[in-house]
Design an enzyme around this catalytic site. Structure first.
Site, PDB file in Angstrom:
ATOM      1  N   PRO A 100      20.474 -13.789   6.582  1.00  0.00           N
ATOM      2  CA  PRO A 100      21.729 -14.014   7.295  1.00  0.00           C
ATOM      3  C   PRO A 100      21.989 -13.017   8.424  1.00  0.00           C
ATOM      4  CG  PRO A 100      22.140 -13.074   5.127  1.00  0.00           C
ATOM      5  CD  PRO A 100      20.691 -13.446   5.165  1.00  0.00           C
ATOM      6  N   ASN A 101      22.572 -13.553   9.482  1.00  0.00           N
ATOM      7  CA  ASN A 101      23.026 -12.808  10.669  1.00  0.00           C
ATOM      8  C   ASN A 101      21.884 -12.334  11.566  1.00  0.00           C
ATOM      9  OD1 ASN A 101      25.871 -12.887   9.977  1.00  0.00           O
ATOM     10  ND2 ASN A 101      25.361 -11.499   8.323  1.00  0.00           N
TER      11      ASN A 101
ATOM     12  N   ARG B  98      23.880  -8.422  18.121  1.00  0.00           N
ATOM     13  CA  ARG B  98      24.550  -7.902  16.928  1.00  0.00           C
ATOM     14  C   ARG B  98      24.293  -6.406  16.792  1.00  0.00           C
ATOM     15  NH1 ARG B  98      22.114  -8.395  10.887  1.00  0.00           N
ATOM     16  NH2 ARG B  98      23.904  -7.521   9.792  1.00  0.00           N
TER      17      ARG B  98
ATOM     18  N   TYR C 123      20.484  -2.354  15.320  1.00  0.00           N
ATOM     19  CA  TYR C 123      19.397  -3.320  15.130  1.00  0.00           C
ATOM     20  C   TYR C 123      18.508  -3.530  16.363  1.00  0.00           C
ATOM     21  CZ  TYR C 123      22.052  -4.330  10.911  1.00  0.00           C
ATOM     22  OH  TYR C 123      22.700  -4.215   9.710  1.00  0.00           O
TER      23      TYR C 123
ATOM     24  N   ASN D 288      12.831 -10.241   5.728  1.00  0.00           N
ATOM     25  CA  ASN D 288      14.002  -9.409   5.935  1.00  0.00           C
ATOM     26  C   ASN D 288      15.171 -10.230   5.416  1.00  0.00           C
ATOM     27  OD1 ASN D 288      16.181  -7.905   6.682  1.00  0.00           O
ATOM     28  ND2 ASN D 288      15.575  -7.641   8.822  1.00  0.00           N
TER      29      ASN D 288
ATOM     30  N   ALA E 189      21.622  -8.973   4.381  1.00  0.00           N
ATOM     31  CA  ALA E 189      22.562  -8.512   3.353  1.00  0.00           C
ATOM     32  C   ALA E 189      22.228  -9.052   1.961  1.00  0.00           C
ATOM     33  CB  ALA E 189      23.978  -8.904   3.747  1.00  0.00           C
TER      34      ALA E 189
ATOM     35  N   GLU F 260       8.790  -6.534   2.016  1.00  0.00           N
ATOM     36  CA  GLU F 260      10.205  -6.474   2.425  1.00  0.00           C
ATOM     37  C   GLU F 260      10.322  -5.559   3.640  1.00  0.00           C
ATOM     38  OE1 GLU F 260      12.635  -4.838  -0.704  1.00  0.00           O
ATOM     39  OE2 GLU F 260      14.351  -4.555   0.628  1.00  0.00           O
TER      40      GLU F 260
ATOM     41  N   HIS G 264      13.014  -4.009   6.878  1.00  0.00           N
ATOM     42  CA  HIS G 264      14.353  -3.830   7.438  1.00  0.00           C
ATOM     43  C   HIS G 264      14.238  -3.118   8.771  1.00  0.00           C
ATOM     44  CE1 HIS G 264      16.219  -5.105   3.735  1.00  0.00           C
ATOM     45  NE2 HIS G 264      15.344  -4.353   3.095  1.00  0.00           N
TER      46      HIS G 264
ATOM     47  N   ARG H  25      22.133   4.634   5.500  1.00  0.00           N
ATOM     48  CA  ARG H  25      23.374   3.927   5.829  1.00  0.00           C
ATOM     49  C   ARG H  25      24.324   3.928   4.619  1.00  0.00           C
ATOM     50  NH1 ARG H  25      22.113  -1.557   8.608  1.00  0.00           N
ATOM     51  NH2 ARG H  25      24.343  -1.292   9.104  1.00  0.00           N
TER      52      ARG H  25
HETATM   53  C1  DQA Z   1      18.959  -5.233   7.466  1.00  0.00           C
HETATM   54  C2  DQA Z   1      19.787  -4.207   6.675  1.00  0.00           C
HETATM   55  C3  DQA Z   1      20.835  -4.886   5.817  1.00  0.00           C
HETATM   56  O1  DQA Z   1      21.592  -3.936   5.106  1.00  0.00           O
HETATM   57  C4  DQA Z   1      21.786  -5.704   6.698  1.00  0.00           C
HETATM   58  O2  DQA Z   1      22.707  -6.398   5.900  1.00  0.00           O
HETATM   59  C5  DQA Z   1      21.067  -6.616   7.617  1.00  0.00           C
HETATM   60  C6  DQA Z   1      19.857  -6.148   8.286  1.00  0.00           C
HETATM   61  C7  DQA Z   1      18.001  -4.540   8.447  1.00  0.00           C
HETATM   62  O3  DQA Z   1      17.091  -5.220   8.920  1.00  0.00           O
HETATM   63  O4  DQA Z   1      18.149  -3.362   8.759  1.00  0.00           O
HETATM   64  O5  DQA Z   1      21.512  -7.726   7.885  1.00  0.00           O
HETATM   65  O6  DQA Z   1      18.196  -5.994   6.567  1.00  0.00           O
END
Ligand code: DQA
Length: 161
Positions: free
Chosen positions: A26-27, A34, A39, A90, A93, A114, A116, A123
Site C-alpha cells: 500500500p501507498n 509521497r 522514500y 515491499n 505498512a 523483504e 524497505h 523510525r
Molecule cells: C516502507 C516502510 C513502512 O514502514 C511504510 O509503511 C511504507 C514503506 C519502506 O519501504 O520504507 O509504506 O516499507
C-alpha cells in the site's frame, strides 16, 4: 552476451532465467510524490524499470505488481505457485500488521526477500516489528531504491546456489 537497448549496451546473463515476482504494498503507487525526504524521488515505475533492467543482467525475469489491498497481495503470493521461483516484497505498512501476508509467504514456501526503502529500525517504534521477517530469507532496509536492487541480487544468488 551483450544486447543493445535503446542506445546503451546491457550485459545479459546466459544462465537459465528465473522468474521473480516484485510485489509492492500500500501507498507505494505514490512513490516520487509521497514523503520524498523519506522514500526518495523515484516513482514506482522508475523502480520497476530499474529492477527489470537489473534482472536482465542477472538472468531474472521480473514481474512487478502493486496493490493497496491486503487480499490482492495474498492472492498475488498464491498466484506465484508454479509461476515464479522467488519473490521480492515491499509490503509497506502491512509489514507491521499483516499476519495474512506472513501466512501466505509461509504457505507457498517460495524464497522471498523483504525490502524497505527507509531504515524501519531508525523510525517510529511501530515500524520496528515485521510480521514477515521470520518467514523470508532475509531483509534489506534503508538503502532507498538500492534496497530493491540488493534484494533482487541476493534472491537470485540464493536461487542459483
Ligand atoms: C516502507 C516502510 C513502512 O514502514 C511504510 O509503511 C511504507 C514503506 C519502506 O519501504 O520504507 O509504506 O516499507
Amino acid at each position: 552476451m551483450n544486447v543493445l537497448v535503446v542506445g546503451k549496451s546491457v550485459k545479459v546473463s546466459n544462465l537459465t532465467p528465473v522468474s521473480i515476482l516484485l510485489l509492492h504494498g500500500p501507498n507505494l503507487n505514490l512513490l516520487g510524490q509521497r514523503e520524498p525526504g523519506i522514500y526518495g524521488s523515484l516513482s514506482l515505475q522508475d523502480i520497476n524499470n530499474l529492477l527489470i533492467e537489473t534482472g536482465q543482467k542477472l538472468g531474472a525475469e521480473v514481474s512487478p505488481m502493486q496493490s493497496n489491498h491486503e487480499g490482492a497481495l495474498v492472492d498475488a503470493i498464491h498466484g506465484s505457485l508454479g509461476l515464479h521461483q522467488g519473490i521480492v516484497i515491499n509490503a509497506g505498512a502491512y509489514t507491521h500488521t499483516s499476519i495474512a501476508l506472513r501466512d501466505a509467504i509461509a504457505a507457498v514456501n517460495i524464497p522471498t526477500v523483504e525490502v524497505h526503502l527507509s531504515n524501519i529500525y531508525r523510525r517510529e517504534e511501530f515500524r520496528h516489528h515485521s510480521y514477515i521477517a521470520p518467514v523470508v530469507i532475509g531483509q534489506i532496509s534503508g538503502f532507498g531504491a538500492q534496497s530493491y536492487v540488493l534484494g533482487l541480487q541476493a534472491l537470485v544468488h540464493h536461487l542459483r546456489q
